[in-house]
Structure formats: structure tokens, C-alpha cells
Design an enzyme around this catalytic site. Sequence first.
Site, PDB file in Angstrom:
ATOM      1  N   GLU A 283       1.399  -1.017   0.130  1.00 34.46           N
ATOM      2  CA  GLU A 283       0.157   0.259   0.149  1.00 34.46           C
ATOM      3  C   GLU A 283       0.921   1.203   0.081  1.00 34.46           C
ATOM      4  OE1 GLU A 283      -3.344   0.252  -0.080  1.00 34.46           O
ATOM      5  OE2 GLU A 283      -3.729  -1.735  -0.187  1.00 34.46           O
ATOM      6  N   CYS A 318      -1.394   9.318   2.593  1.00 31.83           N
ATOM      7  CA  CYS A 318      -1.424   9.155   0.521  1.00 31.83           C
ATOM      8  C   CYS A 318      -2.531   9.419  -0.413  1.00 31.83           C
ATOM      9  CB  CYS A 318      -1.001   7.126   1.346  1.00 31.83           C
ATOM     10  SG  CYS A 318      -2.848   5.892   1.791  1.00 31.83           S
TER      11      CYS A 318
END
Length: 551
Positions: A283, A318
Site C-alpha cells: 500500500e 497517501c
Amino acid sequence: MRSLSLRSPFQNCSSADISIDSCFNKTIIYGYTYKNNSTHLSFPSSGRLCSSSYRCSATLSSMMAREEKQRFDVEEADLLVKELRKSFNSGKTKSYEWRKSQIESIAKMVEEKEKEITEALYKDLSKPETESFVSEISMSKGSCKLALQELKSWMNPEKAKTSLTTYPSSAEIVSEPLGVVLIISAWNYPFLLSLDPVIGAIAAGNAVVLKPSEIAPATSSLLAELISEYLDKSTIRVVEGAVAETSALLEQKWDKIFFTGGERVGRIIMSAAAKHLTPVILELGGKCPALVDSNINLQVAARRIIAGKWVCNNGQACIAVDYIITTKQFAPKLIDALRQEVEEFFGKDPMGSKDISRIVNSFHFDRLASLLDEDKVSDKIVYGGQKDENQLKIAPTILLDVPEDSLIMKEEIFGPLLPIVTVEKIEDGFEVIKSKPKPLAAYLFSDDEQMKKDFVQNISAGGMLVNDTILHLTVSSLPFGGVGESGMGAYHGKFSFDAFSHKKGVLYRSFDGDATTRYPPYTTQKHRLLKAVMGGNLFGIILALIGWSRD
């Protein structure tokens, strides 16, 4: 950094990749503790120790007061994995009762220790209490609740269709746990990004090692203590530390590695995993764009962009909006709307607001400041730009038409700086997005239905949201993960369960209906029958059985 005696996959990393100093490094395995001249301090690359209360996560006196313990190295990591594998092989993690009890314990932990969790997040990031509750605590509770509600159905085998070739038969897909898994979490949402994949791994029936980020030391220590207190120590452990400890863990053979972090370290994780053919979920992140059309509710759009940037851990996320694309004509109106709403949210002086997080440490403060101070960038600031090094604060900052070859447009910003790129026509924004690596998220603000269809059809991203930001990750029925350089694999909800499961195909047959056609010696009639059966040609099967030929 002092060189490591351990041969480390991180040995060529800069502090930009890891942000630790191996000279002051703590490792804790709960329920066992290992320390190495210990503290959680994260030092800037300049070698400065501390210049403010925010730069230190612990004092030197508390460092020295801690009891010296054995260093956690490759041998200790090997013993840890062997212990967990022994527990896993005993079968205890495979039962519904064990999985349910552990997830219930996590839910209880989050409920009972909410105050301590909030305090730790404030120590690490000055994260506001409401933001901590909404983005970390409540989402962790939600993951537990969903897993407990759906666990039995997730564990049930899925029926699968069979073919005429295997008649009579039945088939199913069995979800079985992978084994012993390693989860390496990030510092920006240090509680949620640690617990969420752990919940999925437990739901799938695995033994787990969690490595929290040393850059969020208060949360890391709290997680280690709470997981030791609430969960099964024989199957779930926490290892604290930095480069040396992570390197020791990566030397081991795991059944899966789950990593949340940056692209540079992601490559290191993947390289280490390849030695053992270990599957990975990465991720990562990237430059998440927001394409803003002019036919919108401007106030609502501005608020939602701010929610996906400065309300979102001050851009340290993110999936935060990394840059905006809009038309030259519309840009002034958008900038004015953003300015008004920022002041509505954080006041005329956002630097003094208690509702916005600080930068995590001095290294990342310096990194962001250098992006802002670069030649041909600093004069593009149209709002904000204030910095307070002692408090590790940077104001919400908007820049207009910075050069495409500047670092701020090449690297993931991961902070409160928001460039706006202008184009002649809104459709030209598609090419701007396509010119960069595929992002973890892409956002569109438009009321044009054709524009929405074109955006979904033509823009590749890990996830996508139309007329809002970041909320897609709260929908448990949607997979959350990257594509290309923004990551691989996905989780959330049942996708988390699937991420840590092997889907085992099982075919059942009885001893009845055994056809000689499949066995030698092969004859012309057998050949015709096999061709008909494997081709699904019912008429051909009948002809072959009665010995007729259409030749």
C-alpha cells in the site's frame, strides 16, 4: 547513520526512506522486550538531536533509565517466527472461536483505551481529538464490527460449478489461512494502519507479527503494550524498532508481507520477499490529482478538497489531494474559494489552529520546506507559505502553475502544499494525469455526466471518487489498494479477509460413474467420445456412445 552489523536490505537507504538512527534504536516484542541503547527518537539527516519539545519523542534521561535487554537480531527473529509457526501449526488460529475472540478483544481494547490512543496520536502528530476519533478510532471499531458480523459467512466455503467432464461431482472454494504473516505499518495513521490489516489477518486465521512505525513512537509503544495485554501472545506479537529490526524480520520466511509506506521502501520490501517467494501487498501512494471542472458547487467543492488535504492529517496521507488541475479561467475563483474556506476552518492564522496536525518530525519539515524554497517555486505561492520550524508547522499553502520539472510536481508531497496546474480546456487535464505514474486515488469535481464517464473510463488509479475526496476508503464493500507504482493488492472489509487467505479449490467425486474412456488403451471410439465430452457437444456424445460417426 552508524553502519549496521546486520547485513540489512535497508543499508543503502537514506533517512528519506527510513528516518531513523540505528544508534538510538529500541526493539520490543510483546510479551518479550528487547532494547538497543533504546529510544524511539527519529533524527534528522543533519544529525541535530532536538531543537524543540516536538522534535523529541522521549527525553535522554528516560532513554537511559530503560533497562538494557538483548538485541533483536536475525537469530531472535528466527526464533520468533518458529514460535508463531508452531502455534499456527497446532491449528488454534483456524477455529471460528479463536478468530472471534481475538477480534472481540481488539474491539474491547479500542473502546477501553480510547483516551490513551488519542493522547498517543497527539504526541506523535498533534492530531486533533476529533480527527483521531473519526479517522483512526471509529474506523478501527468499524472494521471489528464488520468482521464479527460477517466472519462466519466469510469462512464458509463458496460453492463452485463443475463441468460435464467431471460428472458426477461437486466443487467448492475453501478460504484457508496463509500461515505466519508480517505487517509493517506507517506513521501517518499509526493506529488505524496497524490494526486494520491485523484485523483482516486474524479474521483469515493467521498468526501475526506487527511492526509499527518508529516515526510515531508514542503510538508504537502503546500498540505494543495493548496488544500484549489484550491479545493472544502465542499467535500475535508486536516488534518495535527501526532499520536493524525490520531487516532482521525481512530475513525470515513469511507466508505474506503487508507493507504500508513509500515507494522506495516498497521496492526494498518486495526485493526481500522475492528471496523466499513470499507474496506481498504494498500500500504505497503517489501524486493523487483532483480535476476540478467549472460547472460545480464551488463552496462545497472547496470544502471537500480541504477535507481531503489539510483536514486529512495536514496532507500527510497517501490519498490526500496532491495537486489540482483546473482551467486558467476558473483558477482564480477556485483559489478564492479555497482561501475563504481555509480561514473558515482554521481561522485567519492557521498556524495557531488546534484543528490541524503538525508535521511529523524535523526531517519531513525540512523536506517540505525544501520543496517550497526551490527556485521557480517559492514565487508561485498564492496563499499561505508560513513555516515554524520549532513547532514543526507549515501553513496550508496554495501554489499556482509551478514548473512541471520542479520536485514538488515530481515527488509525492505528503504535506500541506497544494499546487494548482492550469490547462486551457478541462479535458486537457486527462493528459496531465496520464503523464505521471498511476496514483493511489484520483478525484473529479464535475456535474457533467459525460465527463464523469470519460474520467472513470480513461484514468487509471487505485481508487476514484467523483465530487468528493477520501471517503471511498470508508466504504467496506470497495477494495482499497494501488495500481502500478501506487501499490499492489487491496484490503478493507472482506477484501482484507481475502488478502490473507488462500483460495483453495476442492473437487469432490464418488467412486461411482467411473468411465473407462479416460484410460488407455485409446480407441477411435474413445477419442470421439473424449472430444465430444470435452467440447460439451451433447449430440456428439450420443453419437459416440452408439458408435456412429459423422466422418
